[in-house]
Design an enzyme around this catalytic site. Sequence first.
Site, PDB file in Angstrom:
ATOM      1  N   PHE A   1       0.869  -1.375   0.226  1.00 21.41           N
ATOM      2  CA  PHE A   1      -0.127   0.007  -0.071  1.00 21.41           C
ATOM      3  C   PHE A   1       0.965   1.304  -0.058  1.00 21.41           C
ATOM      4  CE2 PHE A   1      -2.277   3.274   2.539  1.00 21.41           C
ATOM      5  CZ  PHE A   1      -3.190   3.682   1.649  1.00 21.41           C
TER       6      PHE A   1
ATOM      7  N   TYR B   1       0.644   5.728   0.008  1.00 21.83           N
ATOM      8  CA  TYR B   1       0.131   6.671   0.113  1.00 21.83           C
ATOM      9  C   TYR B   1       0.795   8.159  -0.169  1.00 21.83           C
ATOM     10  CZ  TYR B   1       2.944   6.503   4.277  1.00 21.83           C
ATOM     11  OH  TYR B   1       3.866   6.533   5.093  1.00 21.83           O
ATOM     12  N   GLY B   2       1.827   8.084  -0.596  1.00 20.86           N
ATOM     13  CA  GLY B   2       2.826   9.104  -0.851  1.00 20.86           C
ATOM     14  C   GLY B   2       3.046   9.274  -2.481  1.00 20.86           C
TER      15      GLY B   2
ATOM     16  N   GLU C   1      12.645   3.475   0.577  1.00 22.77           N
ATOM     17  CA  GLU C   1      11.654   4.027   1.838  1.00 22.77           C
ATOM     18  C   GLU C   1      12.479   3.617   3.312  1.00 22.77           C
ATOM     19  OE1 GLU C   1       9.221   5.414   1.310  1.00 22.77           O
ATOM     20  OE2 GLU C   1       8.941   4.800  -1.074  1.00 22.77           O
TER      21      GLU C   1
END
Length: 224
Positions: free
Chosen positions: A28, A30-31, A107
């Site tokens: 997932f 979201y950025g 990340e």
Amino acid sequence: MKRDQEPAPSPPAGEAGDAEPAPPVWIFGYGSLVWRPGFEFTSRKVGFIRGYSRRFWQGDTFHRGSAKAPGRVVTLLEDRAACTWGVAYEVCGEQIAASLQYLNMREAVLGGYDTKLVKFHPQEKDAAEPILALVYIATPQNPSYLGPASEEDIAAQIIVSSGCAGHNIEYLLRLADFMRYFCPQAEDEHLFSIEEALISILPSLYHTEESLEETVKIPQKSKG
């Protein structure tokens, strides 16, 4: 003399090479992952996770900033009443190891994010059960964490920050566009307030620069 070890018995017919493939993994984002995953995937779904709010509280000295001018990127804050919209990517087979290795560097190593499993709810109305997905979250314990600030201060920091992946302004506007076009029914007051603050600052910034240029062009009066 010791006898040579006997060879291991052969597996029964039909068992050799019949190992089941690993189940797919969902990731997932979201950025920046919503528009630039950077890895191969089998499918993607727009949707949300519950219990988290998106916040521009993580510092970035590589992708969208530098050591002298850290950028602001998003992380997740635990919030029982909230939900965060984004994109979940399905990776299968050889894609799994390749994507996780890539994201670990992007990340975790370069971004300061940790991994967590969350329940992802696809946007489709016919979706049955939520999907277990991997998500990257920057916690307050990581050295790049900046924490809360006013929308105006965050916008001002974004305006002057740029990194290897591009300008911090692009990051903010692309994320706002994603929410506007793919999740028009969803609310994200924090995100859109920063976008509004940035848009309001830019004209005055350009005006100041133009004023400075005009000032430079004005000839100095001679004394006497």
